[in-house]
Scaffold this motif. Structure first.
Motif, PDB file in Angstrom:
ATOM      1  N   ARG A 189       0.836  -1.213   0.000  1.00 51.61           N
ATOM      2  CA  ARG A 189       0.000   0.000   0.000  1.00 51.61           C
ATOM      3  C   ARG A 189       0.861   1.250   0.000  1.00 51.61           C
ATOM      4  NH1 ARG A 189      -3.656   0.038   5.210  1.00 51.61           N
ATOM      5  NH2 ARG A 189      -4.520   1.911   4.263  1.00 51.61           N
ATOM      6  N   GLU A 198     -17.271  -3.953  -8.791  1.00 49.19           N
ATOM      7  CA  GLU A 198     -15.933  -3.823  -8.207  1.00 49.19           C
ATOM      8  C   GLU A 198     -14.843  -4.297  -9.158  1.00 49.19           C
ATOM      9  OE1 GLU A 198     -15.496  -5.352  -4.242  1.00 49.19           O
ATOM     10  OE2 GLU A 198     -13.612  -4.240  -3.949  1.00 49.19           O
ATOM     11  N   LEU A 199     -15.134  -5.298  -9.985  1.00 47.41           N
ATOM     12  CA  LEU A 199     -14.154  -5.709 -10.996  1.00 47.41           C
ATOM     13  C   LEU A 199     -13.866  -4.550 -11.948  1.00 47.41           C
ATOM     14  CD1 LEU A 199     -15.290  -9.352 -11.859  1.00 47.41           C
ATOM     15  CD2 LEU A 199     -13.026  -8.693 -11.029  1.00 47.41           C
ATOM     16  N   ALA A 227     -14.514  -1.240 -11.454  1.00 53.63           N
ATOM     17  CA  ALA A 227     -13.880  -0.125 -10.742  1.00 53.63           C
ATOM     18  C   ALA A 227     -12.424  -0.466 -10.427  1.00 53.63           C
ATOM     19  CB  ALA A 227     -14.655   0.186  -9.464  1.00 53.63           C
ATOM     20  N   GLY A 228     -12.162  -1.701 -10.014  1.00 50.68           N
ATOM     21  CA  GLY A 228     -10.805  -2.119  -9.694  1.00 50.68           C
ATOM     22  C   GLY A 228      -9.888  -2.027 -10.906  1.00 50.68           C
ATOM     23  N   GLY A 273      -6.655  -5.926 -10.334  1.00 48.94           N
ATOM     24  CA  GLY A 273      -7.347  -4.671 -10.030  1.00 48.94           C
ATOM     25  C   GLY A 273      -8.321  -4.845  -8.870  1.00 48.94           C
ATOM     26  N   PHE A 274      -9.056  -5.946  -8.897  1.00 44.97           N
ATOM     27  CA  PHE A 274      -9.974  -6.258  -7.797  1.00 44.97           C
ATOM     28  C   PHE A 274      -9.202  -6.336  -6.478  1.00 44.97           C
ATOM     29  CE2 PHE A 274     -11.880  -9.495  -5.027  1.00 44.97           C
ATOM     30  CZ  PHE A 274     -13.160  -8.988  -4.871  1.00 44.97           C
ATOM     31  N   TRP A 287      -9.217   1.718 -11.366  1.00 43.20           N
ATOM     32  CA  TRP A 287      -8.275   2.196 -10.337  1.00 43.20           C
ATOM     33  C   TRP A 287      -6.861   1.751 -10.691  1.00 43.20           C
ATOM     34  CZ3 TRP A 287      -9.194   2.871  -4.478  1.00 43.20           C
ATOM     35  CH2 TRP A 287     -10.423   3.514  -4.241  1.00 43.20           C
ATOM     36  N   HIS A 288      -6.754   0.488 -11.083  1.00 48.44           N
ATOM     37  CA  HIS A 288      -5.445  -0.064 -11.399  1.00 48.44           C
ATOM     38  C   HIS A 288      -4.797   0.713 -12.547  1.00 48.44           C
ATOM     39  CE1 HIS A 288      -2.609  -3.307 -12.728  1.00 48.44           C
ATOM     40  NE2 HIS A 288      -2.477  -3.432 -11.430  1.00 48.44           N
ATOM     41  N   ALA A 331      -5.097   8.340   1.628  1.00 49.95           N
ATOM     42  CA  ALA A 331      -5.881   7.405   2.443  1.00 49.95           C
ATOM     43  C   ALA A 331      -5.050   6.224   2.944  1.00 49.95           C
ATOM     44  CB  ALA A 331      -7.082   6.887   1.647  1.00 49.95           C
ATOM     45  N   GLN A 332      -3.892   5.981   2.331  1.00 54.79           N
ATOM     46  CA  GLN A 332      -3.085   4.838   2.757  1.00 54.79           C
ATOM     47  C   GLN A 332      -2.298   5.111   4.043  1.00 54.79           C
ATOM     48  OE1 GLN A 332      -4.027   2.141   1.198  1.00 54.79           O
ATOM     49  NE2 GLN A 332      -5.224   3.596  -0.039  1.00 54.79           N
ATOM     50  N   TRP A 378      -6.142  -5.099  -5.716  1.00 57.47           N
ATOM     51  CA  TRP A 378      -5.626  -3.777  -5.353  1.00 57.47           C
ATOM     52  C   TRP A 378      -6.732  -2.938  -4.716  1.00 57.47           C
ATOM     53  CZ3 TRP A 378      -1.525  -0.481  -8.178  1.00 57.47           C
ATOM     54  CH2 TRP A 378      -0.421  -1.263  -8.546  1.00 57.47           C
ATOM     55  N   HIS A 379      -7.905  -3.000  -5.337  1.00 56.70           N
ATOM     56  CA  HIS A 379      -9.032  -2.207  -4.839  1.00 56.70           C
ATOM     57  C   HIS A 379      -9.381  -2.600  -3.410  1.00 56.70           C
ATOM     58  CE1 HIS A 379     -13.272  -0.704  -4.868  1.00 56.70           C
ATOM     59  NE2 HIS A 379     -12.691   0.290  -5.500  1.00 56.70           N
ATOM     60  N   GLU A 408     -16.416   5.952  -1.654  1.00 54.84           N
ATOM     61  CA  GLU A 408     -16.265   4.865  -2.616  1.00 54.84           C
ATOM     62  C   GLU A 408     -17.386   3.831  -2.438  1.00 54.84           C
ATOM     63  OE1 GLU A 408     -15.234   1.363  -4.432  1.00 54.84           O
ATOM     64  OE2 GLU A 408     -15.121   1.473  -2.253  1.00 54.84           O
ATOM     65  N   ARG A 460      -6.164  10.251  -7.581  1.00 54.02           N
ATOM     66  CA  ARG A 460      -4.943   9.514  -7.212  1.00 54.02           C
ATOM     67  C   ARG A 460      -4.396   9.998  -5.875  1.00 54.02           C
ATOM     68  NH1 ARG A 460      -0.506  10.444 -11.688  1.00 54.02           N
ATOM     69  NH2 ARG A 460       0.680   8.961 -10.450  1.00 54.02           N
ATOM     70  N   ARG A 514     -20.021   2.852  -5.345  1.00 57.27           N
ATOM     71  CA  ARG A 514     -20.165   1.469  -5.786  1.00 57.27           C
ATOM     72  C   ARG A 514     -21.624   1.040  -5.723  1.00 57.27           C
ATOM     73  NH1 ARG A 514     -18.106  -2.227  -2.296  1.00 57.27           N
ATOM     74  NH2 ARG A 514     -16.800  -0.599  -1.370  1.00 57.27           N
ATOM     75  N   PHE A 520     -13.244   5.881   1.847  1.00 56.19           N
ATOM     76  CA  PHE A 520     -13.938   4.599   1.897  1.00 56.19           C
ATOM     77  C   PHE A 520     -15.454   4.824   1.884  1.00 56.19           C
ATOM     78  CE2 PHE A 520     -10.127   2.427   4.260  1.00 56.19           C
ATOM     79  CZ  PHE A 520      -9.319   2.726   3.181  1.00 56.19           C
ATOM     80  N   ILE A 556     -19.954  -7.501  -7.220  1.00 54.96           N
ATOM     81  CA  ILE A 556     -18.627  -7.937  -7.680  1.00 54.96           C
ATOM     82  C   ILE A 556     -18.352  -7.452  -9.099  1.00 54.96           C
ATOM     83  CG2 ILE A 556     -17.183  -9.956  -8.153  1.00 54.96           C
ATOM     84  CD1 ILE A 556     -17.507  -9.447  -5.200  1.00 54.96           C
ATOM     85  N   ALA A 590       1.052   4.199  -2.776  1.00 57.10           N
ATOM     86  CA  ALA A 590       0.782   5.591  -2.399  1.00 57.10           C
ATOM     87  C   ALA A 590       1.941   6.495  -2.812  1.00 57.10           C
ATOM     88  CB  ALA A 590       0.535   5.690  -0.897  1.00 57.10           C
ATOM     89  N   GLN A 612       2.282   7.669  -6.382  1.00 52.95           N
ATOM     90  CA  GLN A 612       1.354   8.667  -6.915  1.00 52.95           C
ATOM     91  C   GLN A 612       1.939  10.076  -6.894  1.00 52.95           C
ATOM     92  OE1 GLN A 612      -1.029   7.196  -8.535  1.00 52.95           O
ATOM     93  NE2 GLN A 612      -0.209   5.331  -7.606  1.00 52.95           N
ATOM     94  N   GLU A 655      -5.474  -8.534 -15.271  1.00 52.17           N
ATOM     95  CA  GLU A 655      -5.608  -7.175 -14.730  1.00 52.17           C
ATOM     96  C   GLU A 655      -6.942  -6.983 -13.996  1.00 52.17           C
ATOM     97  OE1 GLU A 655      -4.678  -3.996 -17.405  1.00 52.17           O
ATOM     98  OE2 GLU A 655      -4.564  -2.537 -15.761  1.00 52.17           O
ATOM     99  N   LEU A 656      -7.987  -7.663 -14.450  1.00 52.40           N
ATOM    100  CA  LEU A 656      -9.256  -7.594 -13.706  1.00 52.40           C
ATOM    101  C   LEU A 656      -9.071  -8.166 -12.304  1.00 52.40           C
ATOM    102  CD1 LEU A 656     -11.893  -8.618 -16.413  1.00 52.40           C
ATOM    103  CD2 LEU A 656     -11.892  -6.466 -15.124  1.00 52.40           C
ATOM    104  N   ILE A 672      -6.499   8.754  -2.946  1.00 55.60           N
ATOM    105  CA  ILE A 672      -6.229   7.329  -2.683  1.00 55.60           C
ATOM    106  C   ILE A 672      -4.896   7.187  -1.959  1.00 55.60           C
ATOM    107  CG2 ILE A 672      -5.753   5.074  -3.733  1.00 55.60           C
ATOM    108  CD1 ILE A 672      -7.663   5.893  -6.022  1.00 55.60           C
ATOM    109  N   ALA A 673      -3.884   7.930  -2.433  1.00 59.78           N
ATOM    110  CA  ALA A 673      -2.564   7.847  -1.806  1.00 59.78           C
ATOM    111  C   ALA A 673      -2.632   8.307  -0.353  1.00 59.78           C
ATOM    112  CB  ALA A 673      -1.562   8.688  -2.592  1.00 59.78           C
ATOM    113  N   ILE A 712     -17.108 -15.533 -12.079  1.00 63.35           N
ATOM    114  CA  ILE A 712     -17.296 -14.614 -13.207  1.00 63.35           C
ATOM    115  C   ILE A 712     -16.233 -14.866 -14.286  1.00 63.35           C
ATOM    116  CG2 ILE A 712     -17.021 -12.172 -13.887  1.00 63.35           C
ATOM    117  CD1 ILE A 712     -18.544 -11.463 -11.265  1.00 63.35           C
TER     118      ILE A 712
END
Lengths: 205, 205
Positions: free
Chosen positions: A115, B166-167, B169-170, A170-171, B173-174, B121-122, A173-174, B135, B115, B139, B132, B163, A119, A122, A166-167, B118-119, A194
């Motif tokens: 994490r 989130e896939l 969005a993830g 990405g999930f 984000w990635h 928030a870590q 990471w999220h 987000e 970005r 979602r 959170f 899900i 961060a 960025q 990447e899906l 998100i950074a 899925i």
């Protein structure tokens, strides 16, 4: 065999400097020891140099940023874990999420470290360069999981390995970045279902 | 109608303090103006207070962190964009990625701001709480896109809306966090195809 892979070499290749293996290992060992004993807050190039009895310029010649060194230690932790190769695509996906991503990060130092690198990337270009190169190598490496399932004739040969990886990444990471690594098992099953449905041979035929 | 939604109210509800709408709007306007004129580096609670002629304690009473205020401004930018409702699931997915996520972030202030939140928030608990909650609300809101397709009988009614969102969005984000928002159009199509295949009615029948 699959544990002796790729991404560190990719990253090191891009640094383009020769390394002395002995001092390099001493520095990595020192970095790992500091991280284990003092956690992320005690980790600095200065502390690593002191412990490894190396000069800061030596460290910086090999690792151009703190993030690059952190990533190498992190990668060492990851390599202690088996990369999934069960012979079954959905089991491999499960193993990937549990062993290499969410389960690897959950509740420990590794999630905290990763994490913090994301961060830092960025706002710090050197950290970004290190992370992006590492991440690209890992993604490429993980694609074998999909490619093997194609080679076994288990899934649709036209499945897009890069996007599937990447899906999933990405999930994960999220989940990491929104503090939701806990209790992900049902959700991991849903992700596997899925991706499994999306890669079925002759879908809808 | 779909533009007048949900997540700000959700977030505000969780703060649990009464707000004076006039000053609140003045503060948001000042925050937005600073962000547009000076970018992220010029943005601070102090600068917003000065411009809005408000006290810093007033701002902090309503927005417990800089990240919370930034998120409100960011959310205002996002609400200028249409949330997809084309009557077709895959077009909605495309619109979601292009309009609300990757395309919204690409090449501009919004990606930089998000970005940075998100950074932050870590390592900063107040930023984490704000992100959170935001987000989670977004979602939840985006799930309507899947639920509408179910209601139309267009996709498998057992599809896991949470899900799927989130896939997607993830994935976005990635891309944002690895500096790869550029040239994503083919990859967006690949994501849409995977989710489309996974949610087909009676797959494999």
């Amino acid at each position: 065999m699959t544990k002796e892979h790729g991404s560190v070499a990719v990253r090191r290749g891009s640094i383009g400097a020769k390394r002395n293996p002995a001092s390099q290992q001493a520095i990595l060992d020192a970095a790992e020891a500091i991280l284990r004993e003092e956690g992320l807050s005690g980790f600095s190039i200065e502390a690593v140099a002191r412990r490894a009895r190396a000069g800061k310029p030596t460290i910086y010649r090999w690792w151009p940023s703190k993030a690059a060194l952190l990533l190498d230690v992190y990668h060492g932790f990851k390599n202690l874990r088996q990369f999934p190769d069960t012979g079954n695509f959905e089991d491999d996906l499960r193993g990937f999420l549990n062993n290499q991503l969410i389960g690897f990060w959950h509740g420990g130092l590794c999630g905290t470290v990763f994490r913090s690198i994301i961060a830092e990337a960025q706002s710090d270009p050197a950290a970004a360069e290190a992370l992006f190169a590492y991440e690209r190598g890992r993604r490429k490496f993980a694609e074998q999981l999909v490619d093997r399932a194609k080679a076994r004739g288990e899934i649709d040969p036209d499945s897009n390995s890069a996007i599937i990886v990447e899906l999933i990444a990405g999930f994960a990471w999220h989940r990491l970045l929104t503090g939701r690594l806990d209790g992900s098992q049902d959700d991991i099953e849903a992700v596997v279902a899925i991706i499994g449905a999306a890669t079925k041979k002759n879908p809808g035929a």
